[in-house]
Design a protein around this motif. Structure first.
Motif, PDB file in Angstrom:
ATOM      1  N   ARG A 113     -10.082   8.261   2.338  1.00  0.00           N
ATOM      2  CA  ARG A 113      -9.281   9.269   1.814  1.00  0.00           C
ATOM      3  C   ARG A 113      -8.833   9.039   0.469  1.00  0.00           C
ATOM      4  O   ARG A 113      -8.873   9.784  -0.445  1.00  0.00           O
ATOM      5  CB  ARG A 113      -7.851   9.531   2.660  1.00  0.00           C
ATOM      6  CG  ARG A 113      -8.381  10.117   4.085  1.00  0.00           C
ATOM      7  CD  ARG A 113      -6.992  10.504   4.885  1.00  0.00           C
ATOM      8  NE  ARG A 113      -6.219   9.477   5.052  1.00  0.00           N
ATOM      9  CZ  ARG A 113      -6.317   8.781   6.282  1.00  0.00           C
ATOM     10  NH1 ARG A 113      -7.269   8.831   7.161  1.00  0.00           N
ATOM     11  NH2 ARG A 113      -5.662   7.412   6.549  1.00  0.00           N
ATOM     12  N   PHE A 114      -8.434   7.653   0.138  1.00  0.00           N
ATOM     13  CA  PHE A 114      -8.151   7.347  -1.096  1.00  0.00           C
ATOM     14  C   PHE A 114      -9.234   7.771  -2.130  1.00  0.00           C
ATOM     15  O   PHE A 114      -8.968   8.240  -3.194  1.00  0.00           O
ATOM     16  CB  PHE A 114      -7.883   5.975  -1.000  1.00  0.00           C
ATOM     17  CG  PHE A 114      -7.550   5.364  -2.495  1.00  0.00           C
ATOM     18  CD1 PHE A 114      -6.180   5.471  -3.095  1.00  0.00           C
ATOM     19  CD2 PHE A 114      -8.414   4.478  -3.163  1.00  0.00           C
ATOM     20  CE1 PHE A 114      -6.000   4.655  -4.188  1.00  0.00           C
ATOM     21  CE2 PHE A 114      -8.279   3.861  -4.338  1.00  0.00           C
ATOM     22  CZ  PHE A 114      -7.055   4.106  -5.042  1.00  0.00           C
ATOM     23  N   ASN A 133     -12.824   2.497   7.773  1.00  0.00           N
ATOM     24  CA  ASN A 133     -11.742   2.483   6.898  1.00  0.00           C
ATOM     25  C   ASN A 133     -11.339   3.716   6.300  1.00  0.00           C
ATOM     26  O   ASN A 133     -11.578   4.187   5.075  1.00  0.00           O
ATOM     27  CB  ASN A 133     -11.878   1.276   5.550  1.00  0.00           C
ATOM     28  CG  ASN A 133     -10.784   1.094   4.969  1.00  0.00           C
ATOM     29  OD1 ASN A 133      -9.586   1.832   5.186  1.00  0.00           O
ATOM     30  ND2 ASN A 133     -10.768   0.250   4.142  1.00  0.00           N
ATOM     31  N   HIS A 134     -10.782   4.513   7.259  1.00  0.00           N
ATOM     32  CA  HIS A 134     -10.253   6.050   7.052  1.00  0.00           C
ATOM     33  C   HIS A 134      -9.292   6.096   5.800  1.00  0.00           C
ATOM     34  O   HIS A 134      -9.563   7.091   5.148  1.00  0.00           O
ATOM     35  CB  HIS A 134      -9.918   6.683   8.179  1.00  0.00           C
ATOM     36  CG  HIS A 134     -11.044   6.731   9.325  1.00  0.00           C
ATOM     37  ND1 HIS A 134     -12.062   7.452   9.286  1.00  0.00           N
ATOM     38  CD2 HIS A 134     -10.968   5.974  10.296  1.00  0.00           C
ATOM     39  CE1 HIS A 134     -12.771   7.355  10.476  1.00  0.00           C
ATOM     40  NE2 HIS A 134     -12.011   6.456  11.120  1.00  0.00           N
ATOM     41  N   GLY A 135      -8.689   5.336   5.781  1.00  0.00           N
ATOM     42  CA  GLY A 135      -7.425   5.094   4.657  1.00  0.00           C
ATOM     43  C   GLY A 135      -8.196   4.906   3.315  1.00  0.00           C
ATOM     44  O   GLY A 135      -7.943   5.868   2.396  1.00  0.00           O
ATOM     45  N   THR A 181       0.834  -1.196   0.006  1.00  0.00           N
ATOM     46  CA  THR A 181      -0.009  -0.089  -0.038  1.00  0.00           C
ATOM     47  C   THR A 181       0.756   1.256  -0.021  1.00  0.00           C
ATOM     48  O   THR A 181       1.983   1.197   0.296  1.00  0.00           O
ATOM     49  CB  THR A 181      -0.956  -0.037   1.383  1.00  0.00           C
ATOM     50  OG1 THR A 181      -0.093   0.266   2.545  1.00  0.00           O
ATOM     51  CG2 THR A 181      -1.806  -1.118   1.130  1.00  0.00           C
ATOM     52  N   GLY A 182       0.219   2.130  -0.596  1.00  0.00           N
ATOM     53  CA  GLY A 182       1.078   3.828  -0.428  1.00  0.00           C
ATOM     54  C   GLY A 182       2.047   3.895  -1.590  1.00  0.00           C
ATOM     55  O   GLY A 182       3.014   4.859  -1.410  1.00  0.00           O
TER      56      GLY A 182
END
Length: 160
Positions: free
Chosen positions: A116-117, A111-113, A84-85
């Motif tokens: 944001r994605f 699922n905050h990530g 990831t990232g």
């Protein structure tokens, strides 16, 4: 980093896709583990690969992520947590939605990530669910993204 190759999934990718699905979901302490690895593999083989358009992302012939599309829905988009990232999710999302004018997907509220994605990629929340309509029983968000259809007009050739 070596180049990421995106390609249609094949039957022999089922084990890798199931492994990534399990690893990605296990990375969240709020996600209940509802299925066994064998059930994950059956789901991938009999549902995802049989009924949806599945794209895998590979690095040096190793599957590191996947996305599934059904109509105008992104049904799944997961990466091996070790990858990831690094822009691989962006490549999968762009590839999966390249020909779509309207795209919908669900994302767990916790699922905050991922939220944001998707928001970074132009998705907006359209509805919020209390978890009563998903297997996990977790609050979720319906996201949507629209882009206008191409309105290209040919320019007239200069006369003369």
């Amino acid at each position: 980093m070596p180049d990421v190759v995106l390609r249609p999934a094949e039957a022999q990718d089922a084990h890798d896709i199931a492994r990534i699905l399990r690893a990605a979901l296990a990375a969240f302490d709020w996600m209940p583990q509802l299925h066994t690895p064998d059930e994950d593999l059956r789901f991938v083989s009999s549902c995802l690969l049989a009924e949806q358009q599945v794209t895998v992302a590979t690095l040096q012939d190793k599957v590191v992520g996947f996305a599934t599309v059904d109509g105008d829905w992104i049904e799944q988009l997961y990466l091996d947590p070790a990858w990831t990232g690094r822009g691989i999710g962006t490549q999968l999302l762009r590839h999966a939605t390249a020909k779509m004018t309207h795209v919908k997907l669900y994302c767990f509220e916790a699922n905050h990530g991922a939220r944001r994605f998707y928001e970074r990629h132009g998705f907006a929340a359209e509805a919020f669910g209390d978890g009563s309509r998903n297997e996990e029983g977790l609050p979720d968000i319906l996201y949507g993204r629209s882009r206008p259809a191409c309105r290209c007009r040919r320019r007239p050739l200069p006369s003369g």
